[in-house]
Design a protein around this motif. Sequence first.
Motif, PDB file in Angstrom:
ATOM      1  N   ARG A  23     122.092  -5.043  12.914  1.00 20.73           N
ATOM      2  CA  ARG A  23     123.335  -4.269  12.888  1.00 20.73           C
ATOM      3  C   ARG A  23     123.506  -3.446  11.613  1.00 20.73           C
ATOM      4  O   ARG A  23     123.747  -2.242  11.672  1.00 20.73           O
ATOM      5  CB  ARG A  23     124.549  -5.175  13.097  1.00 20.73           C
ATOM      6  CG  ARG A  23     125.854  -4.383  13.143  1.00 20.73           C
ATOM      7  CD  ARG A  23     127.032  -5.229  13.518  1.00 20.73           C
ATOM      8  NE  ARG A  23     128.235  -4.414  13.587  1.00 20.73           N
ATOM      9  CZ  ARG A  23     129.304  -4.740  14.256  1.00 20.73           C
ATOM     10  NH1 ARG A  23     129.347  -5.874  14.936  1.00 20.73           N
ATOM     11  NH2 ARG A  23     130.355  -3.953  14.280  1.00 20.73           N
ATOM     12  N   SER A  24     123.393  -4.054  10.447  1.00 21.19           N
ATOM     13  CA  SER A  24     123.657  -3.295   9.209  1.00 21.19           C
ATOM     14  C   SER A  24     122.627  -2.173   9.024  1.00 21.19           C
ATOM     15  O   SER A  24     122.982  -1.072   8.584  1.00 21.19           O
ATOM     16  CB  SER A  24     123.693  -4.209   7.983  1.00 21.19           C
ATOM     17  OG  SER A  24     122.455  -4.840   7.807  1.00 21.19           O
ATOM     18  N   ASP A  25     121.362  -2.418   9.374  1.00 24.66           N
ATOM     19  CA  ASP A  25     120.348  -1.363   9.266  1.00 24.66           C
ATOM     20  C   ASP A  25     120.638  -0.226  10.250  1.00 24.66           C
ATOM     21  O   ASP A  25     120.532   0.952   9.900  1.00 24.66           O
ATOM     22  CB  ASP A  25     118.949  -1.931   9.557  1.00 24.66           C
ATOM     23  CG  ASP A  25     118.446  -2.836   8.445  1.00 24.66           C
ATOM     24  OD1 ASP A  25     118.755  -2.570   7.262  1.00 24.66           O
ATOM     25  OD2 ASP A  25     117.737  -3.806   8.755  1.00 24.66           O
ATOM     26  N   MET A  48     132.799  -2.007  19.515  1.00 27.03           N
ATOM     27  CA  MET A  48     132.530  -1.565  20.879  1.00 27.03           C
ATOM     28  C   MET A  48     131.183  -0.827  20.950  1.00 27.03           C
ATOM     29  O   MET A  48     130.388  -1.067  21.860  1.00 27.03           O
ATOM     30  CB  MET A  48     133.651  -0.647  21.361  1.00 27.03           C
ATOM     31  CG  MET A  48     133.461  -0.136  22.775  1.00 27.03           C
ATOM     32  SD  MET A  48     134.801   0.958  23.295  1.00 27.03           S
ATOM     33  CE  MET A  48     134.538   2.359  22.228  1.00 27.03           C
ATOM     34  N   MET A  49     130.911   0.028  19.969  1.00 27.41           N
ATOM     35  CA  MET A  49     129.651   0.767  19.940  1.00 27.41           C
ATOM     36  C   MET A  49     128.472  -0.196  19.800  1.00 27.41           C
ATOM     37  O   MET A  49     127.457  -0.055  20.473  1.00 27.41           O
ATOM     38  CB  MET A  49     129.640   1.777  18.779  1.00 27.41           C
ATOM     39  CG  MET A  49     130.662   2.884  18.907  1.00 27.41           C
ATOM     40  SD  MET A  49     130.323   4.006  20.261  1.00 27.41           S
ATOM     41  CE  MET A  49     128.841   4.785  19.679  1.00 27.41           C
ATOM     42  N   TRP A  50     128.611  -1.181  18.912  1.00 29.27           N
ATOM     43  CA  TRP A  50     127.525  -2.127  18.689  1.00 29.27           C
ATOM     44  C   TRP A  50     127.277  -2.969  19.942  1.00 29.27           C
ATOM     45  O   TRP A  50     126.136  -3.212  20.326  1.00 29.27           O
ATOM     46  CB  TRP A  50     127.807  -3.000  17.474  1.00 29.27           C
ATOM     47  CG  TRP A  50     126.681  -3.938  17.206  1.00 29.27           C
ATOM     48  CD1 TRP A  50     126.703  -5.299  17.288  1.00 29.27           C
ATOM     49  CD2 TRP A  50     125.333  -3.594  16.866  1.00 29.27           C
ATOM     50  NE1 TRP A  50     125.471  -5.818  17.011  1.00 29.27           N
ATOM     51  CE2 TRP A  50     124.608  -4.785  16.744  1.00 29.27           C
ATOM     52  CE3 TRP A  50     124.663  -2.388  16.643  1.00 29.27           C
ATOM     53  CZ2 TRP A  50     123.254  -4.823  16.413  1.00 29.27           C
ATOM     54  CZ3 TRP A  50     123.325  -2.421  16.315  1.00 29.27           C
ATOM     55  CH2 TRP A  50     122.634  -3.614  16.205  1.00 29.27           C
ATOM     56  N   GLU A  51     128.338  -3.415  20.608  1.00 27.88           N
ATOM     57  CA  GLU A  51     128.181  -4.196  21.835  1.00 27.88           C
ATOM     58  C   GLU A  51     127.445  -3.384  22.903  1.00 27.88           C
ATOM     59  O   GLU A  51     126.612  -3.916  23.634  1.00 27.88           O
ATOM     60  CB  GLU A  51     129.534  -4.665  22.378  1.00 27.88           C
ATOM     61  CG  GLU A  51     130.128  -5.811  21.606  1.00 27.88           C
ATOM     62  CD  GLU A  51     129.223  -7.042  21.554  1.00 27.88           C
ATOM     63  OE1 GLU A  51     128.669  -7.430  22.601  1.00 27.88           O
ATOM     64  OE2 GLU A  51     129.059  -7.594  20.449  1.00 27.88           O
ATOM     65  N   GLN A  52     127.744  -2.095  22.964  1.00 27.13           N
ATOM     66  CA  GLN A  52     127.068  -1.225  23.927  1.00 27.13           C
ATOM     67  C   GLN A  52     125.568  -1.161  23.629  1.00 27.13           C
ATOM     68  O   GLN A  52     124.750  -1.198  24.539  1.00 27.13           O
ATOM     69  CB  GLN A  52     127.694   0.167  23.894  1.00 27.13           C
ATOM     70  CG  GLN A  52     127.194   1.077  24.980  1.00 27.13           C
ATOM     71  CD  GLN A  52     127.946   2.395  24.988  1.00 27.13           C
ATOM     72  OE1 GLN A  52     128.581   2.785  24.020  1.00 27.13           O
ATOM     73  NE2 GLN A  52     127.870   3.084  26.103  1.00 27.13           N
ATOM     74  N   LEU A  54     123.774  -3.519  22.063  1.00 28.53           N
ATOM     75  CA  LEU A  54     123.191  -4.824  22.405  1.00 28.53           C
ATOM     76  C   LEU A  54     123.061  -5.008  23.919  1.00 28.53           C
ATOM     77  O   LEU A  54     122.134  -5.662  24.388  1.00 28.53           O
ATOM     78  CB  LEU A  54     124.023  -5.962  21.801  1.00 28.53           C
ATOM     79  CG  LEU A  54     123.944  -6.107  20.291  1.00 28.53           C
ATOM     80  CD1 LEU A  54     124.782  -7.293  19.836  1.00 28.53           C
ATOM     81  CD2 LEU A  54     122.514  -6.246  19.803  1.00 28.53           C
ATOM     82  N   ASN A  55     123.985  -4.426  24.670  1.00 26.22           N
ATOM     83  CA  ASN A  55     123.899  -4.505  26.137  1.00 26.22           C
ATOM     84  C   ASN A  55     122.721  -3.707  26.686  1.00 26.22           C
ATOM     85  O   ASN A  55     122.336  -3.882  27.831  1.00 26.22           O
ATOM     86  CB  ASN A  55     125.202  -4.033  26.794  1.00 26.22           C
ATOM     87  CG  ASN A  55     126.331  -5.019  26.582  1.00 26.22           C
ATOM     88  OD1 ASN A  55     126.106  -6.205  26.326  1.00 26.22           O
ATOM     89  ND2 ASN A  55     127.561  -4.528  26.658  1.00 26.22           N
ATOM     90  N   ASN A  56     122.187  -2.816  25.873  1.00 26.41           N
ATOM     91  CA  ASN A  56     121.028  -2.000  26.261  1.00 26.41           C
ATOM     92  C   ASN A  56     119.796  -2.387  25.458  1.00 26.41           C
ATOM     93  O   ASN A  56     118.933  -1.553  25.178  1.00 26.41           O
ATOM     94  CB  ASN A  56     121.332  -0.508  26.066  1.00 26.41           C
ATOM     95  CG  ASN A  56     122.351  -0.016  27.051  1.00 26.41           C
ATOM     96  OD1 ASN A  56     122.198  -0.206  28.250  1.00 26.41           O
ATOM     97  ND2 ASN A  56     123.424   0.577  26.555  1.00 26.41           N
ATOM     98  N   VAL A  60     116.674  -0.080  23.628  1.00 27.79           N
ATOM     99  CA  VAL A  60     116.824   0.283  22.221  1.00 27.79           C
ATOM    100  C   VAL A  60     115.989  -0.700  21.398  1.00 27.79           C
ATOM    101  O   VAL A  60     116.095  -1.911  21.568  1.00 27.79           O
ATOM    102  CB  VAL A  60     118.295   0.240  21.761  1.00 27.79           C
ATOM    103  CG1 VAL A  60     118.419   0.675  20.305  1.00 27.79           C
ATOM    104  CG2 VAL A  60     119.166   1.110  22.656  1.00 27.79           C
ATOM    105  N   PHE A  61     115.176  -0.154  20.500  1.00 26.51           N
ATOM    106  CA  PHE A  61     114.222  -0.953  19.751  1.00 26.51           C
ATOM    107  C   PHE A  61     114.331  -0.649  18.265  1.00 26.51           C
ATOM    108  O   PHE A  61     114.655   0.471  17.879  1.00 26.51           O
ATOM    109  CB  PHE A  61     112.797  -0.655  20.233  1.00 26.51           C
ATOM    110  CG  PHE A  61     112.605  -0.928  21.697  1.00 26.51           C
ATOM    111  CD1 PHE A  61     112.080  -2.137  22.118  1.00 26.51           C
ATOM    112  CD2 PHE A  61     112.982   0.010  22.654  1.00 26.51           C
ATOM    113  CE1 PHE A  61     111.927  -2.408  23.468  1.00 26.51           C
ATOM    114  CE2 PHE A  61     112.821  -0.248  24.010  1.00 26.51           C
ATOM    115  CZ  PHE A  61     112.295  -1.458  24.417  1.00 26.51           C
TER     116      PHE A  61
END
Length: 197
Positions: A23-25, A48-52, A54-56, A60-61
């Motif tokens: 997350r922080s990076d 909300m953006m971060w959860e989106q 993680l849901n993908n 996302v790598f």
Amino acid sequence: MTERKIFALDEDFIICNISDADRSDYVELHRQLDGEASLYLNPISKDMMWEQILNNADSVFSLFTRKGDYCGSIELQQPNSKTPEIGIDLLENKRNQGIAPKAVRLFARRVYEIRKVDYFLIRISSNNQHSKYVFEKMGAVKIGEEETDFSRFVEIFRNTAEEDGQDLEKFRHLFGESDDEVVYCYSLNPNTFLQKV
């Protein structure tokens, strides 16, 4: 580096599915890309953006050096398409070091091992001459151009303003030079990314 789900690796890089540990990076990467206006920094939208993201996590790598240094992120859009799109973003201090072409080749080879594709789609802003150069040097071939989302918005806005009888001159400052930006579309074919470099 803690226990991670490794997607691909070679002698230089490790590509992992994104995880909460990134997350922080990832937020710093987007601060560098989008400035302080990044939605990842906004107190209302950041979670909300971060959860989106993680849901993908299958699209996302995170990209690391073999020493474990975070370099940036790679995304795979439309992963079930015969022409999925690859996007890569690097931290400022990791740019111009030959990382992008090596990482994209590694990533593309791994995706191709999982399932065959006709080619990978690469979209590059006409304002990003460096990326254009990097991908053309990799063997990507330009297959077309398209308007940016912003250009489409400006066109709809202008049409609506004209229909309402608005004076467009008073809105000119809102649009600036981005009006001329287009998106170049490239194909990265298997014979290009399967070659070891």
